[in-house]
Design an enzyme around this catalytic site. Structure first.
Site, PDB file in Angstrom:
ATOM      1  N   ASN A 158       0.824  -1.215   0.000  1.00  0.00           N
ATOM      2  CA  ASN A 158       0.000   0.000   0.000  1.00  0.00           C
ATOM      3  C   ASN A 158       0.862   1.270   0.000  1.00  0.00           C
ATOM      4  OD1 ASN A 158      -2.483  -1.373   0.141  1.00  0.00           O
ATOM      5  ND2 ASN A 158      -2.276  -1.601   2.357  1.00  0.00           N
ATOM      6  N   HIS A 193     -14.461  -1.228   5.727  1.00  0.00           N
ATOM      7  CA  HIS A 193     -13.345  -1.954   6.340  1.00  0.00           C
ATOM      8  C   HIS A 193     -13.728  -2.569   7.690  1.00  0.00           C
ATOM      9  CE1 HIS A 193      -9.272  -2.263   8.231  1.00  0.00           C
ATOM     10  NE2 HIS A 193      -8.985  -2.687   7.015  1.00  0.00           N
ATOM     11  N   HIS A 195      -7.324   4.956   1.541  1.00  0.00           N
ATOM     12  CA  HIS A 195      -6.719   4.651   0.242  1.00  0.00           C
ATOM     13  C   HIS A 195      -6.797   5.805  -0.759  1.00  0.00           C
ATOM     14  CE1 HIS A 195      -6.023   0.455   1.306  1.00  0.00           C
ATOM     15  NE2 HIS A 195      -7.143   0.586   2.013  1.00  0.00           N
ATOM     16  N   SER A 239     -11.117  -0.632   0.077  1.00  0.00           N
ATOM     17  CA  SER A 239      -9.792  -1.232   0.185  1.00  0.00           C
ATOM     18  C   SER A 239      -9.648  -2.534  -0.576  1.00  0.00           C
ATOM     19  CB  SER A 239      -9.446  -1.454   1.660  1.00  0.00           C
ATOM     20  OG  SER A 239     -10.421  -2.256   2.278  1.00  0.00           O
ATOM     21  N   GLU A 291     -16.240   4.391   2.895  1.00  0.00           N
ATOM     22  CA  GLU A 291     -14.831   4.644   2.575  1.00  0.00           C
ATOM     23  C   GLU A 291     -14.770   5.545   1.343  1.00  0.00           C
ATOM     24  OE1 GLU A 291     -12.271   1.178   2.283  1.00  0.00           O
ATOM     25  OE2 GLU A 291     -13.488   0.128   3.757  1.00  0.00           O
ATOM     26  N   ASP A 315     -13.813   7.153   5.698  1.00  0.00           N
ATOM     27  CA  ASP A 315     -12.467   6.632   5.910  1.00  0.00           C
ATOM     28  C   ASP A 315     -11.774   6.674   4.541  1.00  0.00           C
ATOM     29  OD1 ASP A 315     -10.232   5.020   5.999  1.00  0.00           O
ATOM     30  OD2 ASP A 315     -11.144   3.484   7.261  1.00  0.00           O
ATOM     31  N   LYS A 348      -0.434   4.074   4.165  1.00  0.00           N
ATOM     32  CA  LYS A 348      -0.526   3.821   2.721  1.00  0.00           C
ATOM     33  C   LYS A 348       0.298   4.883   1.973  1.00  0.00           C
ATOM     34  CE  LYS A 348      -4.385   1.240   3.995  1.00  0.00           C
ATOM     35  NZ  LYS A 348      -4.106   0.615   5.234  1.00  0.00           N
TER      36      LYS A 348
HETATM   37  C1  LIG Z   1     -10.031   1.468   4.718  1.00  0.00           C
HETATM   38  C2  LIG Z   1      -9.108   1.171   5.852  1.00  0.00           C
HETATM   39  N1  LIG Z   1      -9.346   1.739   7.029  1.00  0.00           N
HETATM   40  C3  LIG Z   1      -8.543   1.500   8.091  1.00  0.00           C
HETATM   41  C4  LIG Z   1      -7.466   0.665   7.992  1.00  0.00           C
HETATM   42  C5  LIG Z   1      -6.610   0.414   9.181  1.00  0.00           C
HETATM   43  O1  LIG Z   1      -5.544   1.302   9.155  1.00  0.00           O
HETATM   44  P1  LIG Z   1      -4.209   0.966   9.938  1.00  0.00           P
HETATM   45  O2  LIG Z   1      -3.451   0.001   9.100  1.00  0.00           O
HETATM   46  O3  LIG Z   1      -3.546   2.298  10.089  1.00  0.00           O
HETATM   47  O4  LIG Z   1      -4.625   0.378  11.256  1.00  0.00           O
HETATM   48  C6  LIG Z   1      -7.170   0.061   6.778  1.00  0.00           C
HETATM   49  C7  LIG Z   1      -5.986  -0.815   6.691  1.00  0.00           C
HETATM   50  O5  LIG Z   1      -5.751  -1.616   5.898  1.00  0.00           O
HETATM   51  C8  LIG Z   1      -8.009   0.318   5.668  1.00  0.00           C
HETATM   52  O6  LIG Z   1      -7.787  -0.259   4.489  1.00  0.00           O
END
Ligand SMILES: Cc1ncc(COP(=O)(O)O)c(C=O)c1O
Length: 383
Positions: free
Chosen positions: A47, A133, A207, A179, A175, A204, A236
């Protein structure tokens, strides 16, 4: 039943199934390559979209931060773990993204858990895209609020849920870029619906931040939407780790009072905050890297048209190849490995049943020659 019997039973249920998870030790990565034992693999599972984990100025900033502050923060931000490095980074993020406040968390997982746990009360309701997620979904399930999942990116489904009465507050969750699928949420339409029902929107953008929008401001900026709660993560495009919540002053004050992940957890090392400040500067000035990534995405999609498995309609760095069958997905991932190409297979329950996939991620560090090698390996593997 003893502890050992109980754990053995649960392990036995999983061992030998395609759900068994393994970790792979490696000796390092330069963004493009992954070094394992004596071999090197082209890495199409990272990522680190802009390759910033290797950026000399960011590495130097971390070193300088460690010399100035030491290697750890020494406590939660509410005790002695909130340094000028943390404060400066929060202000920099808020200014960049057009919010009055930013609050740092040690990970995106912690940010999503912390915010949802703090904000949601009994009688409230969370209406989340069903492909959100795990960190969002699990937080929503654990909260006292009612959870409803609308069909992925389906505005009629969202509308239907929003039209139902709710005695408390409503939080719509999605999101920016999904992801596991790499597609975008129609944020403008979602925001309209949220606003018309006096709901709040939480996006969120793990990405999208750094990759899309003017100066890498992300999916929301790109779609001219300002959600009440914006989550960005640093694992990422920033090439580091950690996360921030962007919000208004009242919400920030509320989270400082009530978000237990902030109160009871050691804050990120100040040196990391210094490195992140440099990463923000690199991202803002990183148009050339973003352009390289976009060119790589276009090249891959153009050349991948003839693969027998379908690509999801994604214009982003996440280009999943849907295989369907779990065993076949694992086998294909292993065949690619033999060809020195690293693409992790992602299986249910991380993705919906029957949708096991090779989650290919492209970065600005890849060359077209690398992508040709990936495509050739995919062809040769029977994909
Ligand atoms: C959309 C999304 N939110 C949150 C997270 C979690 O983030 P972190 O890896 O900083 O815990 C991820 C991680 O892969 C993600 O893809």
């Amino acid at each position: 039943m003893s502890w050992s019997d109980s754990l053995s039973r649960r392990l036995a249920e999983r061992r030998g199934t395609s759900l068994w998870r393994n970790r792979q030790v490696h000796q390092g990565s330069d963004g493009r390559l992954l070094f394992i034992s004596d071999s090197q693999y082209l890495n199409f599972s990272s990522n680190d979209y802009l390759g910033l984990s290797q950026h000399p100025k960011i590495i130097a900033a971390w070193q300088q931060g460690a010399e100035q502050y030491g290697v750890g923060s020494g406590g939660s931000g509410h005790v002695t773990g909130y340094t000028t490095a943390h404060h400066t980074l929060e202000q920099q993020l808020a200014e960049w993204l057009g919010y009055s406040h930013a609050l740092l968390f040690i990970s995106g997982y912690a940010a999503n858990q912390g915010v949802i746990a703090a904000l949601m009360e009994k009688d409230d309701r969370i209406i989340a895209d069903r492909l959100s997620h795990a960190s969002l979904m699990e937080a929503a399930m654990q909260s006292p609020a009612q959870l409803r999942r609308f069909l992925h990116n389906d505005m009629d489904s969202l509308k239907q849920y929003l039209s139902k009465e709710c005695p408390g507050k409503t939080l719509v969750v999605t999101e920016g870029i999904f992801s596991m699928d790499g597609d975008r949420a129609p944020l403008e339409l979602i925001m309209q619906q949220a606003k018309s029902t006096e709901s709040w929107l939480m996006v969120d953008d793990a990405h999208g931040i750094g990759i899309h929008g003017d100066e890498g401001r992300g999916s929301c900026w790109m779609q001219n939407v300002k959600p009440e709660i914006l989550i960005i993560t640093f694992g990422k495009a920033f090439g580091l780790s950690g996360a921030a919540v962007l919000c208004d002053e009242q919400t920030a004050e509320y989270l400082i009072q009530y978000a237990r992940h902030l109160i009871y957890s050691t804050s990120m090392p100040p040196a990391q905050a210094v490195a992140l400040s440099e990463a923000v500067r690199q991202i803002r000035a990183g148009e050339a890297l973003r352009q390289t990534l976009q060119n790589n995405i276009r090249y891959f999609r153009h050349e991948a048209q003839h693969l027998p498995f379908s690509l999801i309609d994604s214009e982003t760095a996440i280009q999943p190849l849907i295989i369907g069958d779990n065993e076949l997905c694992i086998t294909l991932s292993q065949i690619l490995r033999q060809k020195k190409v690293w693409v992790k297979g992602i299986l249910p329950p991380t993705v919906p049943p029957e949708s096991a996939r090779l989650r290919i991620t492209l970065t600005a560090s890849h060359t077209w020659q690398d992508i040709d090698i990936l495509l050739e390996a995919l062809h040769d593997s029977g994909c």
